[in-house]
Design an enzyme around this catalytic site. Structure first.
Site, PDB file in Angstrom:
ATOM      1  CB  ALA A   9      -0.790   0.281   1.403  1.00  8.94           C
ATOM      2  CG  ASP A  59       9.198  -9.454   1.701  1.00  7.98           C
ATOM      3  OD1 ASP A  59       8.144  -9.684   1.287  1.00  7.98           O
ATOM      4  OD2 ASP A  59      10.081  -9.133   1.601  1.00  7.98           O
ATOM      5  CE1 TYR A 152       4.868  -8.534 -13.717  1.00  4.70           C
ATOM      6  CE2 TYR A 152       4.145  -8.148 -15.579  1.00  4.70           C
ATOM      7  CZ  TYR A 152       3.671  -8.145 -13.934  1.00  4.70           C
ATOM      8  OH  TYR A 152       2.496  -6.469 -13.926  1.00  4.70           O
ATOM      9  N   GLY A 183      -3.225  -2.712 -17.734  1.00  7.53           N
ATOM     10  CA  GLY A 183      -2.385  -3.128 -18.951  1.00  7.53           C
ATOM     11  C   GLY A 183      -1.479  -1.919 -18.756  1.00  7.53           C
ATOM     12  CB  THR A 187       2.783   3.045 -11.122  1.00  9.67           C
ATOM     13  OG1 THR A 187       3.206   1.777 -11.118  1.00  9.67           O
ATOM     14  CG2 THR A 187       1.089   3.256 -11.071  1.00  9.67           C
ATOM     15  CD  GLU A 188       7.197   4.544  -6.339  1.00  5.49           C
ATOM     16  OE1 GLU A 188       8.456   3.098  -5.789  1.00  5.49           O
ATOM     17  OE2 GLU A 188       7.232   5.661  -5.701  1.00  5.49           O
TER      18      GLU A 188
END
Length: 250
Positions: A9, A59, A152, A183, A187-188
């Site tokens: 978050a 984590d 990924y 898609g 963002t980061e």
């Protein structure tokens, strides 16, 4: 007041979702690895939206930490109505033979096993109450394999299968399960994928308008607020310029 738990978050989709649910008067549980960001977000949500917020620093790859954190939730936060498995990442964009095996392990441990651990820890009380909603944040990379996406794509295909399996297995407990597959979103994500190389990351979004974290949060909120008898099982979300993993109009 309903309670939502959001993993990962501290940035991107997770932060936008925390803000969206808080703005609509949900009790919020936020989790992440970065304690400073967690504390900052906890204060921001509580001060801005005047809702109860509880932060859990762990984590998702650490099974023992996950279960310990959920078991030690304060009484007001124990009943979780919605679990959003958002923590995830991509690392590297290399041909299979050039990819780092450590990157594969981190992605599989986070994107698949982390979802399993958190869900397993939260489920007992949902089953006990015969209600709840699990939302798994996938990717279009879990629908179509693309070049240099090996590890990924594998992790997100696995998550897609896991979401479908959860939906079937938890049906008898009246628990909703939704897989949401965004898609391209700015963002980061790309900064992490390219390991801090902002120049390369920024090029991923040139020439078109990608999704934002707020766009995705709005869709997630919609799926979570449908009537009890309605469940969106699977949803693919892209910007208008993107048709799928291969077709992008710049």
């Amino acid at each position: 007041m309903k309670t939502v738990l959001i993993t990962g978050a501290t940035s991107g989709f997770g932060k936008a979702m925390a803000e969206k649910f808080a703005a609509n008067h949900y009790r919020i549980i936020i989790t992440g690895r970065r304690g400073d960001r967690l504390q900052e977000l906890e204060k921001q949500l509580a001060d801005t939206y005047k809702v109860p917020v509880h932060a859990l620093e762990f984590d998702v790859r650490d099974r023992e930490a996950v279960f310990a954190a959920i078991e030690q939730l304060p009484p007001d936060f124990v009943t979780i109505d919605i679990l959003i498995n958002n923590a995830g990442l991509a690392l590297g964009r290399d041909y299979f033979e050039d990819a780092e095996t450590e990157d594969w392990e981190i992605m599989l441990d986070t994107n698949v096993k982390g979802v399993m651990y958190v869900t397993k820890a939260v489920l007992p009380k949902m089953i006990e109450r015969k209600q709840g909603h699990i939302i798994n944040m996938g990717s279009i990379a879990g629908k179509e394999v693309y070049e240099r996406g090996n590890g990924y794509c594998a992790s997100k295909f696995a998550l897609d299968a896991l979401s479908q399996s959860m939906r079937v297995d938890l049906l008898r407990h009246k628990i909703k399960v939704t897989g949401i597959h965004p898609g391209a979103a700015e963002t980061e994500f790309s900064i992490v994928r390219f390991k801090g190389n902002a120049e390369v990351a920024d090029k991923m979004y040139e020439g078109y308008q990608p999704l934002t974290a707020t766009d995705v949060a709005d869709v997630v909120y919609y799926t979570a607020t449908l009537p009890p008898h309605v469940c969106i099982n699977d949803l693919v979300l892209t910007c208008t310029a993107q048709a799928n993993s291969f077709y992008l109009q710049r």
